[in-house]
Scaffold this motif. Structure first.
Motif, PDB file in Angstrom:
ATOM      1  N   GLN A 294       0.783  -1.204  -0.056  1.00  0.00           N
ATOM      2  CA  GLN A 294       0.055  -0.203  -0.072  1.00  0.00           C
ATOM      3  C   GLN A 294       0.889   1.382  -0.059  1.00  0.00           C
ATOM      4  N   ALA A 295       2.254   1.108  -0.156  1.00  0.00           N
ATOM      5  CA  ALA A 295       2.986   2.548  -0.144  1.00  0.00           C
ATOM      6  C   ALA A 295       2.721   3.383  -1.217  1.00  0.00           C
ATOM      7  N   GLU A 296       2.273   3.176  -2.118  1.00  0.00           N
ATOM      8  CA  GLU A 296       1.947   3.964  -3.289  1.00  0.00           C
ATOM      9  C   GLU A 296       0.742   4.932  -3.127  1.00  0.00           C
ATOM     10  N   ALA A 297      -0.333   3.927  -2.722  1.00  0.00           N
ATOM     11  CA  ALA A 297      -1.547   4.507  -2.210  1.00  0.00           C
ATOM     12  C   ALA A 297      -1.505   5.581  -1.125  1.00  0.00           C
ATOM     13  N   ALA A 298      -0.607   5.024  -0.076  1.00  0.00           N
ATOM     14  CA  ALA A 298      -0.470   5.776   1.131  1.00  0.00           C
ATOM     15  C   ALA A 298       0.379   7.026   0.872  1.00  0.00           C
ATOM     16  N   LEU A 299       1.258   7.162   0.041  1.00  0.00           N
ATOM     17  CA  LEU A 299       2.092   8.227  -0.017  1.00  0.00           C
ATOM     18  C   LEU A 299       1.352   9.341  -0.924  1.00  0.00           C
ATOM     19  N   ARG A 300       0.635   8.711  -1.889  1.00  0.00           N
ATOM     20  CA  ARG A 300      -0.350   9.783  -2.506  1.00  0.00           C
ATOM     21  C   ARG A 300      -1.374  10.291  -1.837  1.00  0.00           C
ATOM     22  N   TYR A 301      -1.942   9.585  -0.841  1.00  0.00           N
ATOM     23  CA  TYR A 301      -2.993  10.178   0.128  1.00  0.00           C
ATOM     24  C   TYR A 301      -2.391  11.139   0.924  1.00  0.00           C
ATOM     25  N   TYR A 302      -1.086  10.944   1.392  1.00  0.00           N
ATOM     26  CA  TYR A 302      -0.307  11.966   2.568  1.00  0.00           C
ATOM     27  C   TYR A 302      -0.030  12.962   1.735  1.00  0.00           C
TER      28      TYR A 302
ATOM     29  N   LEU B 196       6.488  14.222  -4.603  1.00  0.00           N
ATOM     30  CA  LEU B 196       6.151  12.641  -4.623  1.00  0.00           C
ATOM     31  C   LEU B 196       7.066  11.926  -5.507  1.00  0.00           C
ATOM     32  N   THR B 197       7.834  10.920  -5.062  1.00  0.00           N
ATOM     33  CA  THR B 197       8.856  10.204  -5.697  1.00  0.00           C
ATOM     34  C   THR B 197       8.481   8.709  -5.335  1.00  0.00           C
ATOM     35  N   LEU B 198       8.197   8.057  -6.378  1.00  0.00           N
ATOM     36  CA  LEU B 198       7.846   6.509  -6.249  1.00  0.00           C
ATOM     37  C   LEU B 198       8.718   5.831  -7.246  1.00  0.00           C
ATOM     38  N   MET B 199       9.422   4.742  -6.493  1.00  0.00           N
ATOM     39  CA  MET B 199      10.079   3.944  -7.590  1.00  0.00           C
ATOM     40  C   MET B 199       9.914   2.408  -7.285  1.00  0.00           C
ATOM     41  N   PRO B 200       9.220   1.820  -8.225  1.00  0.00           N
ATOM     42  CA  PRO B 200       8.719   0.386  -7.954  1.00  0.00           C
ATOM     43  C   PRO B 200       9.939  -0.521  -8.099  1.00  0.00           C
ATOM     44  N   TYR B 201       9.835  -1.642  -7.576  1.00  0.00           N
ATOM     45  CA  TYR B 201      10.784  -2.790  -7.782  1.00  0.00           C
ATOM     46  C   TYR B 201      11.258  -2.954  -9.051  1.00  0.00           C
ATOM     47  N   HIS B 202      10.380  -3.057  -9.986  1.00  0.00           N
ATOM     48  CA  HIS B 202      10.662  -3.254 -11.627  1.00  0.00           C
ATOM     49  C   HIS B 202      11.391  -2.322 -11.968  1.00  0.00           C
ATOM     50  N   GLU B 203      11.552  -1.165 -11.704  1.00  0.00           N
ATOM     51  CA  GLU B 203      12.471  -0.084 -11.938  1.00  0.00           C
ATOM     52  C   GLU B 203      14.249  -0.437 -11.539  1.00  0.00           C
ATOM     53  N   ALA B 204      14.126  -1.239 -10.906  1.00  0.00           N
ATOM     54  CA  ALA B 204      15.843  -1.720 -10.372  1.00  0.00           C
ATOM     55  C   ALA B 204      16.407  -2.139 -11.427  1.00  0.00           C
ATOM     56  N   PRO B 205      17.829  -2.078 -11.614  1.00  0.00           N
ATOM     57  CA  PRO B 205      18.518  -2.529 -12.491  1.00  0.00           C
ATOM     58  C   PRO B 205      18.632  -4.178 -12.469  1.00  0.00           C
ATOM     59  N   GLU B 206      18.556  -4.486 -13.460  1.00  0.00           N
ATOM     60  CA  GLU B 206      18.236  -6.370 -13.615  1.00  0.00           C
ATOM     61  C   GLU B 206      19.453  -6.960 -12.786  1.00  0.00           C
ATOM     62  N   ALA B 207      20.654  -6.464 -12.784  1.00  0.00           N
ATOM     63  CA  ALA B 207      21.897  -6.887 -12.078  1.00  0.00           C
ATOM     64  C   ALA B 207      21.449  -7.063 -10.548  1.00  0.00           C
TER      65      ALA B 207
END
Length: 139
Positions: free
Chosen positions: A12-20, A29-40
């Motif tokens: 729920q981090a994205e929903a919570a941070l958008r709400y706050y 507001l900065t959001l970085m999902p796990y899928h944006e991490a480098p493959e390595a």
């Protein structure tokens, strides 16, 4: 040096941070999902938030979701204290945070403040909203 609150969520981090961001009128507001991490890095390809923050002036509130497959519970033994300048400002924030949450201590006058209250919001974060005590008049 200062302390910066870092909250963990279970999806729920994205929903919570958008709400706050909306409730407190925050910026950046900065959001970085796990899928944006480098493959390595070998992190899971997930839409969960690996890193996030909001800014309110110079103050930062950081948050993320726990890694997929990791057990987590919302903030259970910590509260974020948010001082406000006026009783009215505090009441507005308190009411917004109560939406879908649970009042721990009703907002109102107490012996140490013109107004103070505690609420657990819909994301499980505990908040303490209050007007700081007035400085005693110097003689």
């Amino acid at each position: 040096m200062t302390f910066t609150p870092y909250l963990y969520f279970d999806g729920q981090a994205e929903a919570a941070l958008r709400y706050y961001t909306e409730v407190f009128g925050a910026s950046d507001l900065t959001l970085m999902p796990y899928h944006e991490a480098p493959e390595a890095e070998g992190l899971p390809k997930s839409d969960r938030i690996m890193y996030g923050h909001i800014m309110l002036g110079d103050a930062c509130l950081m948050a993320s979701d726990v890694m997929p497959g990791t057990e987590a519970g919302p903030q259970q033994a910590v509260a974020i204290n948010f001082p406000v300048e006026t009783v009215e400002e505090g009441q507005q924030l308190f009411d917004r945070l109560c939406d879908g949450g649970a009042v721990t201590m009703p907002y109102g006058p107490v012996f140490y403040s013109k107004a103070f209250g505690m609420v657990k919001d819909r994301f499980g974060t505990h908040w303490m909203i209050g007007v700081p005590p007035e400085e005693p008049a110097s003689e």
